[in-house]
Design a protein around this motif. Structure first.
Motif, PDB file in Angstrom:
ATOM      1  N   ALA A  22      36.008  32.919  34.160  1.00  7.79           N
ATOM      2  CA  ALA A  22      36.744  33.879  33.194  1.00  7.79           C
ATOM      3  C   ALA A  22      36.125  35.277  33.385  1.00  7.79           C
ATOM      4  O   ALA A  22      37.158  36.430  33.696  1.00  7.79           O
ATOM      5  N   LEU A  23      35.145  35.570  33.599  1.00  7.43           N
ATOM      6  CA  LEU A  23      34.502  37.035  33.723  1.00  7.43           C
ATOM      7  C   LEU A  23      34.858  37.409  35.246  1.00  7.43           C
ATOM      8  O   LEU A  23      35.216  38.896  35.351  1.00  7.43           O
ATOM      9  N   GLU A  24      34.899  36.852  35.948  1.00  7.02           N
ATOM     10  CA  GLU A  24      35.365  37.098  37.697  1.00  7.02           C
ATOM     11  C   GLU A  24      36.924  37.535  37.563  1.00  7.02           C
ATOM     12  O   GLU A  24      37.170  38.526  37.988  1.00  7.02           O
ATOM     13  N   ARG A  50      41.219  41.848  37.292  1.00  9.05           N
ATOM     14  CA  ARG A  50      42.612  42.185  36.658  1.00  9.05           C
ATOM     15  C   ARG A  50      41.807  43.974  36.002  1.00  9.05           C
ATOM     16  O   ARG A  50      42.934  44.540  35.619  1.00  9.05           O
ATOM     17  N   GLY A  51      40.818  44.191  36.195  1.00  8.25           N
ATOM     18  CA  GLY A  51      40.230  45.423  35.858  1.00  8.25           C
ATOM     19  C   GLY A  51      40.009  45.423  34.331  1.00  8.25           C
ATOM     20  O   GLY A  51      39.930  46.776  33.837  1.00  8.25           O
ATOM     21  N   ARG A  58      42.712  38.064  24.752  1.00  5.30           N
ATOM     22  CA  ARG A  58      42.042  37.365  25.456  1.00  5.30           C
ATOM     23  C   ARG A  58      41.166  38.659  26.301  1.00  5.30           C
ATOM     24  O   ARG A  58      40.074  38.508  26.435  1.00  5.30           O
ATOM     25  N   ASP A  59      41.765  39.628  26.562  1.00  2.24           N
ATOM     26  CA  ASP A  59      40.954  40.816  27.240  1.00  2.24           C
ATOM     27  C   ASP A  59      39.891  41.359  26.509  1.00  2.24           C
ATOM     28  O   ASP A  59      39.058  41.893  26.732  1.00  2.24           O
ATOM     29  N   ALA A  60      40.347  41.335  25.141  1.00  2.00           N
ATOM     30  CA  ALA A  60      39.363  41.929  24.085  1.00  2.00           C
ATOM     31  C   ALA A  60      38.286  40.971  24.091  1.00  2.00           C
ATOM     32  O   ALA A  60      37.021  41.556  23.921  1.00  2.00           O
ATOM     33  N   GLY A 110      30.144  46.437  37.135  1.00  2.00           N
ATOM     34  CA  GLY A 110      28.980  46.769  36.711  1.00  2.00           C
ATOM     35  C   GLY A 110      28.542  46.338  35.383  1.00  2.00           C
ATOM     36  O   GLY A 110      27.561  46.428  34.854  1.00  2.00           O
ATOM     37  N   ASP A 111      29.744  45.881  34.583  1.00  2.00           N
ATOM     38  CA  ASP A 111      29.583  45.419  33.206  1.00  2.00           C
ATOM     39  C   ASP A 111      28.624  44.247  33.029  1.00  2.00           C
ATOM     40  O   ASP A 111      28.235  43.863  31.906  1.00  2.00           O
TER      41      ASP A 111
END
Length: 373
Positions: A294-296, A301-302, A243-245, A307-308
């Motif tokens: 999801a982006l928030e 979660r780091g 998910r994080d990828a 800035g991304d």
């Protein structure tokens, strides 16, 4: 901009490169929700019953969708089937059909007529490459039957392993890579990537290859769908690392990945109440809001940095990159305004007069609202 401090943002209307709109009563219910989600252009899947395998069927289906909601641009696809020939591909190109969708036989909803042997279709792929059409791949292989011999028994070939819904996507990647190698100029999309391995496979290919990412895979992991049929889809959500990828791919791909929600409505009783749970998560009415949420959480979660998440990234992922790959434009130039927490997801989508009912993803929760300018 500071993404997590945003309460309102204006964006171009989105392009959703993977939608299921069904037909009949279900289409009447869900097709109007495309614009509610901030989208004005969609690529429509052909896995109806029976599947869309002829140009005439495809054009008639588009006409039905236009009748329901005329303010959406519908890009259409054929279902890869033994009746699809190079001649059909040429006819489809002339008729303005965008691509062909491949489903491995039996892996997901309405895929029983799908592909058993890709080599059989090499002449079709060669013609698609020549005609500059898109091949959309559902990137999984069928699961090994539960009563099949154990992969370590003498009855199976050496080095084989059982296929489950958890490794069905990684098991397909060699086929994906070989198709790209054989047809390097064929525009291929690996649909609804759900693993880090799938992302890496797309990145390893040339510029004729891209991948789509759904809204729900940016939020879900195995534990979510294991206890909730309304979070169960194919391919299933995988590990937190996967998910994080996906979240990182949204903000760092430079256009190799873009939104394809794979929004897949099923009647409520098909998701809960029958012997088997239908595969599909319905996200259409809240597509952009789900991604923002999801982006928030990814920033919190780091996983990704504040800035991304830039205006350029959001405009690219939601429409610019997909339109560029599909070689289409948003002829209307419409804009939408999203407002944080401005909408509550309904518990059930239904018409006032009754009929089919669909339960959306994250029912009852708050998300971003969409207003058209």
């Amino acid at each position: 901009m500071e993404f997590t401090k945003l309460t309102e943002i204006e964006l171009p209307a989105a392009f959703d490169a993977h939608v299921h709109l069904r037909d009949g009563e279900m289409a009447q219910l869900v097709t109007p929700t495309i614009r509610r989600g901030g989208v004005n252009q969609v690529y429509v899947m052909p896995n109806l019953v029976p599947p869309i395998t002829t140009v005439q069927q495809c054009l008639e289906y588009r006409d039905r969708l236009r009748t329901i909601e005329p303010n959406v641009d519908y890009l259409m696809s054929l279902y890869l089937h033994e009746s699809i020939t190079p001649e059909v591909i040429r006819e489809a190109k002339k008729a303005g059909i965008t691509g062909v969708k491949s489903y491995p036989a039996g892996v997901t909803t309405n895929s029983s007529s799908g592909v058993l042997d890709y080599e059989t279709f090499y002449p079709v792929f060669a013609e698609m490459e020549k005609q500059n059409m898109i091949l959309n791949l559902h990137g999984e292989v069928p699961s090994t039957p539960s009563d099949a011999p154990h992969p370590h028994s003498s009855e199976t070939r050496e080095g084989s392993s059982a296929i489950t819904i958890l490794n069905a996507e990684p098991a397909f990647l060699p086929t994906f890579k070989s198709l790209h190698h054989r047809f390097p100029n064929l525009r291929i999309i690996l649909e609804h990537c759900s693993t880090a391995a799938a992302l890496d496979a797309v990145r390893a290919c040339g510029p004729s290859v891209a991948g789509t990412i759904t809204a729900h895979h940016l939020s879900l992991i195995i534990d979510d769908w294991a206890g909730d049929p309304f979070c169960f889809c194919k391919p299933v959500a995988k590990t937190p690392e996967d998910r994080d990828a996906l979240l990182r791919a949204v903000v760092s791909s430079g256009g190799r990945f873009f939104l394809g929600t794979d929004s897949a409505p099923h009647a409520r009783e098909k998701k809960r109440g029958e012997d088997k749970v239908a595969a599909g998560v319905f996200t259409q009415p809240y597509a952009l809001g789900y991604v923002f949420d999801a982006l928030e959480k990814g920033v919190a979660r780091g996983v990704i940095k504040e800035g991304d998440v830039t205006q350029e990234v959001l405009e690219g992922f939601f429409g610019g990159w997909g339109r560029k790959f599909y070689k289409v434009e948003d002829g209307k130039g419409e804009k939408v305004v999203l407002r944080k927490g401005g909408e509550k997801v309904v518990h059930v989508l239904r018409k006032e007069e009754g009929g089919v009912e669909v339960v959306p993803f994250r029912k009852g929760e708050q998300t971003w609202s969409v207003e058209w300018k």
